[in-house]
Design a protein around this motif. Structure first.
Motif, PDB file in Angstrom:
ATOM      1  N   SER A   1      20.278   5.637 114.130  1.00 16.97           N
ATOM      2  CA  SER A   1      19.398   4.827 113.285  1.00 16.97           C
ATOM      3  C   SER A   1      19.288   5.384 111.872  1.00 16.97           C
ATOM      4  O   SER A   1      19.203   4.614 110.918  1.00 16.97           O
ATOM      5  N   HIS A   2      19.326   6.704 111.696  1.00 12.66           N
ATOM      6  CA  HIS A   2      19.241   7.258 110.337  1.00 12.66           C
ATOM      7  C   HIS A   2      20.484   6.915 109.529  1.00 12.66           C
ATOM      8  O   HIS A   2      20.393   6.683 108.329  1.00 12.66           O
ATOM      9  N   MET A   3      21.638   6.824 110.176  1.00 14.60           N
ATOM     10  CA  MET A   3      22.857   6.432 109.471  1.00 14.60           C
ATOM     11  C   MET A   3      22.776   4.961 109.086  1.00 14.60           C
ATOM     12  O   MET A   3      23.076   4.591 107.947  1.00 14.60           O
ATOM     13  N   VAL A   4      22.366   4.130 110.023  1.00 15.13           N
ATOM     14  CA  VAL A   4      22.245   2.699 109.757  1.00 15.13           C
ATOM     15  C   VAL A   4      21.252   2.465 108.618  1.00 15.13           C
ATOM     16  O   VAL A   4      21.526   1.698 107.692  1.00 15.13           O
ATOM     17  N   ALA A   5      20.115   3.158 108.665  1.00  8.44           N
ATOM     18  CA  ALA A   5      19.103   2.989 107.617  1.00  8.44           C
ATOM     19  C   ALA A   5      19.652   3.395 106.252  1.00  8.44           C
ATOM     20  O   ALA A   5      19.422   2.704 105.252  1.00  8.44           O
ATOM     21  N   SER A   6      20.382   4.503 106.192  1.00  8.70           N
ATOM     22  CA  SER A   6      20.948   4.970 104.921  1.00  8.70           C
ATOM     23  C   SER A   6      21.929   3.946 104.345  1.00  8.70           C
ATOM     24  O   SER A   6      21.880   3.615 103.165  1.00  8.70           O
ATOM     25  N   VAL A   7      22.796   3.437 105.214  1.00  9.16           N
ATOM     26  CA  VAL A   7      23.800   2.465 104.767  1.00  9.16           C
ATOM     27  C   VAL A   7      23.135   1.152 104.361  1.00  9.16           C
ATOM     28  O   VAL A   7      23.457   0.578 103.312  1.00  9.16           O
ATOM     29  N   GLU A   8      22.199   0.683 105.158  1.00  6.89           N
ATOM     30  CA  GLU A   8      21.576  -0.599 104.841  1.00  6.89           C
ATOM     31  C   GLU A   8      20.694  -0.518 103.604  1.00  6.89           C
ATOM     32  O   GLU A   8      20.608  -1.490 102.849  1.00  6.89           O
TER      33      GLU A   8
END
Length: 171
Positions: free
Chosen positions: A139-146
């Motif tokens: 989720s932290h990767m997804v949040a950073s990218v989004e």
């Protein structure tokens, strides 16, 4: 006299501790710098390995280009190849993010990788991939990218690709 020697021993022992701490601090600083260089080299090598098939096999380049433009235009076999290539991109970025989170990759370099990755995701085919695959990643990767996708002004990977047949290459 013995008290003086004892005090001198304590004093010299204190100096030795200070020198040892200074030496250890220097070693830690050098190790951190070496770790950052190694991390950066590993990420660059990962991306070089991703690019090798594009250099040696025009069919791979063609699948990537067509997939970025429009996943529905790919047949089932090409779509599977496109998603496998995209997975490689995600894993490359995931490595960059892990290095950044550990402090081994500086902000400027990480942001460049994230911008590049987000730019690919912003392509029509990238958006299709991301909508299906994003749930599989931390989720932290997804949040950073989004968060980066939401800010816009991303590099466009499509102008660097060959124009599809019948399309004018000039904007």
């Amino acid at each position: 006299m013995l008290d003086d020697l004892g005090n001198l021993g304590d004093f010299l022992g204190g100096i030795a501790v200070i020198i040892t701490i200074g030496y250890l601090a220097l070693q830690i600083r050098q190790n951190t710098a070496a770790l950052r260089v190694a991390s950066r080299q590993q990420i660059v090598e990962s991306y070089r390995l991703f690019n090798r098939p594009f250099i040696s096999d025009p069919a791979i380049s063609n699948i990537w280009e067509r997939g970025l433009r429009s996943v529905p235009d790919l047949d089932e076999s090409d779509r599977a190849q496109f998603f496998a290539l995209f997975l490689d991109q995600v894993l490359h970025f995931q490595g960059a993010q892990a290095s950044h989170a550990s402090g081994a990759l500086d902000d400027e370099t990480f942001n460049a990788y994230r911008d590049h990755f987000a730019g690919i995701l912003a392509s029509p085919g990238g958006a299709v991939f991301w909508s299906q695959a994003r749930v599989s990643y931390p989720s932290h990767m997804v949040a950073s990218v989004e968060e980066r996708l939401a800010r816009g002004s991303l590099p466009d990977p499509l102008p660097f690709l060959p124009s599809p047949p019948g399309r004018d290459p000039t904007p």
